[in-house]
Structure formats: structure tokens, C-alpha cells
Scaffold this motif. Structure first.
Motif, short mmCIF file in Angstrom:
data_model
loop_
_atom_site.label_atom_id
_atom_site.label_comp_id
_atom_site.label_asym_id
_atom_site.label_seq_id
_atom_site.Cartn_x
_atom_site.Cartn_y
_atom_site.Cartn_z
N ARG A 103 47.02 130.77 6.92
CA ARG A 103 46.27 131.98 7.06
C ARG A 103 45.54 132.13 5.72
O ARG A 103 44.58 132.69 5.75
CB ARG A 103 47.47 133.20 7.52
CG ARG A 103 48.01 132.79 8.58
CD ARG A 103 49.43 133.87 8.63
NE ARG A 103 49.30 135.05 8.88
CZ ARG A 103 50.34 135.91 9.05
NH1 ARG A 103 51.83 135.44 8.61
NH2 ARG A 103 50.28 137.27 8.99
N THR A 106 42.57 129.90 5.91
CA THR A 106 41.58 130.40 6.77
C THR A 106 40.91 131.59 6.05
O THR A 106 39.41 131.62 5.97
CB THR A 106 42.08 131.04 7.98
OG1 THR A 106 42.93 130.10 8.71
CG2 THR A 106 41.02 131.62 8.84
N ILE A 107 41.34 132.50 5.35
CA ILE A 107 40.76 133.60 4.50
C ILE A 107 39.63 133.00 3.65
O ILE A 107 38.73 133.51 3.33
CB ILE A 107 41.76 134.58 3.81
CG1 ILE A 107 42.61 135.26 5.09
CG2 ILE A 107 41.15 135.37 2.88
CD1 ILE A 107 43.95 135.76 4.49
N ALA A 204 43.96 138.86 0.18
CA ALA A 204 44.63 138.38 1.08
C ALA A 204 45.77 138.88 1.68
O ALA A 204 46.23 138.88 3.08
CB ALA A 204 44.98 136.98 0.82
N LYS A 207 44.79 141.37 4.45
CA LYS A 207 44.18 140.92 5.47
C LYS A 207 45.43 140.26 6.61
O LYS A 207 45.47 140.34 7.69
CB LYS A 207 43.36 139.79 5.22
CG LYS A 207 41.78 140.12 4.81
CD LYS A 207 41.03 139.02 4.56
CE LYS A 207 39.63 139.46 4.50
NZ LYS A 207 38.88 139.83 5.68
#
Length: 315
Positions: A103, A106-107, A204, A207
Motif C-alpha cells: 500500500r 502504491t501511494i 501515508a 491514506k
């Protein structure tokens, strides 16, 4: 002494260096020679070699902080864990940490074909605040703020986070670990200022779990960070308390992402290619961070929870 003399070609390189001014091209001219050599070795090392070296550092740090306590240990793909909690707890931390890795990638649009952090990252997990505090005093030679439950460090030679084991299931770990891992990842991209790495880590975390109570607390503190500031760039120049400085850094990074996601990605790409942070930022935004802070202060940003989440709707 007792070895063959240096080759003429090598001596010529040293002569040329001296003639050109013998400029020291590392970050700190006061750094001792042993550390310069260790940093050079770390930069050349493979992922596996650096992981092995960091494993030795983890053992040394544990002995320094907890000399009489035998640690529980666990290894996963991206992490080495040391702790004085049970093996099930350590495995749980490792599982959550591994789950946030893709994740985070991806960010920040990181390459998923290589490890997010070269050489893995050590996670020190403590069952009691006293032990966490002792780690700060003995290993980092500082008093850790009372409100902290985790923090990160990165300096090429080592990459680690120290944390308190959450006491209840309501105290989720995803955002806590994402904050530490993402901060260390961004710091690993080069000579990146701490405010940017910390801001990216908090962004992050927000998110990944905008409903986390730590994320909510950061959002709620943004107005205080602004009202306490004399100038918009006070968080860049060290004129705020550490916590408010980190809150402002988070809001500033959110501002960069939300205003122009492509420019933010361009900045990260430049850092991954080895461009100096200040040069990369100026080339991307046609301004310095201090200048962009003027616009941020007029429109501070954050990442809020969805409807029904625990985040403060006014933040």
C-alpha cells in the motif's frame, strides 16, 4: 606498511583530487573515517549484505537498551523484529507491517520489483513505556516525548522503528506502522530533509487509515500549528515544537499532493534518480519549500476520514 605500495594510477587520482581542491563530497566533513567507510560500504552493499549488517546493529542496539533481557526475535520478508513481547505479538506486528508495504509502494509509486527498503527495516517492539523510553535514552541519547508511541530512524547504515505494543484491539497498528515505514522509505531516497520524510509518513498513514485516532489528532492540531507560527515556514526553520513541526509538515505534504499529484510524483522520481532534494523541489515547483509554504498557509490540507469515521469533521 607490510603491504604492496599503491599503484601509480591510484596515486595519480589522489594527486588530481588535491590539485582540484580536495573537496570533501560527503554531507558532514566532521564525520569520523570509520563512519565514512561504513557508509560507503552500505551504499555499495546488496540488499542481503545490508540486511546482515543491520541485523548486527539491531543486536547491538538491543543489548545497549536492554542488557539483561533476552529478546524475542522474528524475521519476515521486509523486517527483522526484536521485542520483549510474546512471539504471537511479534508475529502480529510483522504481519501488519508486511500488509502495509504494498500500500505504501502504491501511494509513492515505488518499484514493486525491488524491496521497498534496501537492507530491510528493524522493528523494536516494547511491552512497557519504561522500556521504550530506555531505548531512547541508551541508543539515541535523548528523552522521547511522553505522547510518542513509536518513532523511526534512517541513516543508510541503519533503518529502524521503535514502538510500544498496542494494548487493545481498538488501538489499530496499520496507521502507526505505515507512518514509520513510509517515513523511512522516503528518507532512503537520498539526502531528504526530515520534515519531508515525516510529512510523507504521516500522509501515508492517513491514506491507509484516515479513521485512526492518531491521524485524527494530527488533523485537529493543524490550526494550532498555524496559529503558533509567526511565519508560514516556521516548521521548516525549526521555530515550532517538534510535534507541531511534524503536524505542519504533514499538512504541507498533503497540500503538495492535493494541489498537483503529478508534480509530487515528479519530485519523488527525481529523488529516486539521485537528484538533491532542494534542486529537485525547485525544478518541480519553480520555488523553494519556504516560498510554497506561503500558499500552503492560506489553504492548509489534510486527509479526512469518510463519513462515520472517527476523525474530527472540522479538522
Amino acid at each position: 606498511q607490510g603491504k604492496p605500495p599503491l599503484e601509480d594510477a591510484f596515486i595519480a587520482k589522489i594527486e588530481t583530487w588535491i590539485k582540484e581542491g580536495a573537496t570533501f563530497d560527503s554531507n558532514d566533513p566532521a564525520m569520523n573515517l570509520a563512519r565514512v567507510a561504513a557508509l560507503s560500504k552500505a551504499l555499495r552493499a546488496t540488499h542481503e549484505e545490508l540486511a546482515e549488517d543491520r541485523g548486527r546493529l539491531a543486536s547491538d542496539n538491543w543489548r545497549l537498551a536492554m542488557p539483561t533481557a533476552e529478546p524475542t526475535k522474528f524475521e519476515s520478508k521486509n523486517f527483522l523484529l526484536y521485542g520483549n513481547v510474546g512471539p504471537n505479538s511479534l508475529t502480529e506486528v510483522a504481519d501488519v507491517a508486511e500488509s502495509v508495504i504494498p500500500r505504501i509502494a502504491t501511494i509513492f509509486k515505488a518499484d514493486t520489483d525491488t524491496p521497498l527498503l534496501k537492507g530491510r527495516m528493524t522493528l523494536f517492539v516494547f511491552g512497557q513505556r519504561y522500556d521504550y523510553t530506555e531505548f531512547g535514552q541508551m541508543v539515541e541519547k535523548r528523552e522521547l516525548p511522553k505522547e510518542w508511541k513509536a518513532h523511526w530512524q534512517f541513516d543508510i547504515l541503519d533503518a529502524y522503528a521503535a514502538m510500544l505494543m498496542p494494548r487493545s484491539k481498538d488501538d489499530a497498528m496499520e496507521a502507526l506502522l505505515a507512518h514509520q515505514i513510509a517515513s523511512a522509505y522516503v528518507a532512503s531516497l537520498g539526502n531528504v530533509p526530515r520534515w519531508f520524510s515525516e510529512g510523507c509518513g504521516r500522509m501515508a498513514a492517513a491514506k491507509i487509515d484516515a479513521a485512526d485516532k492518531r491521524v485524527a489528532a494530527t488533523n485537529e492540531a493543524i490550526p494550532e500549528a498555524l496559529s503558533t507560527s509567526t511565519k508560514p515556514d516556521d516548521f521548516l526553520t525549526g521555530k515550532l515544537s517538534m510535534e507541531l513541526r511534524d503536524v505542519a509538515s504533514y499538512s504541507f505534504v498533503c497540500f503538495l499532493v492535493q494541489k498537483n499529484p503529478k508534480s509530487f510524483d515528479q519530485l519523488l522520481d527525481a529523488l529516486r534518480k539521485g537528484t538533491d532534494f532542494e534542486k529537485a523541489f525547485a525544478a518541480t515547483y519553480r520555488a523553494t519549500p519556504n516560498q510554497v509554504a506561503e500558499a500552503w498557509a492560506k489553504q492548509p490540507a489534510s486527509i479526512k476520514g469518510k463519513a462515520g469515521a472517527r476523525t474530527n469533521k472540522k479538522s
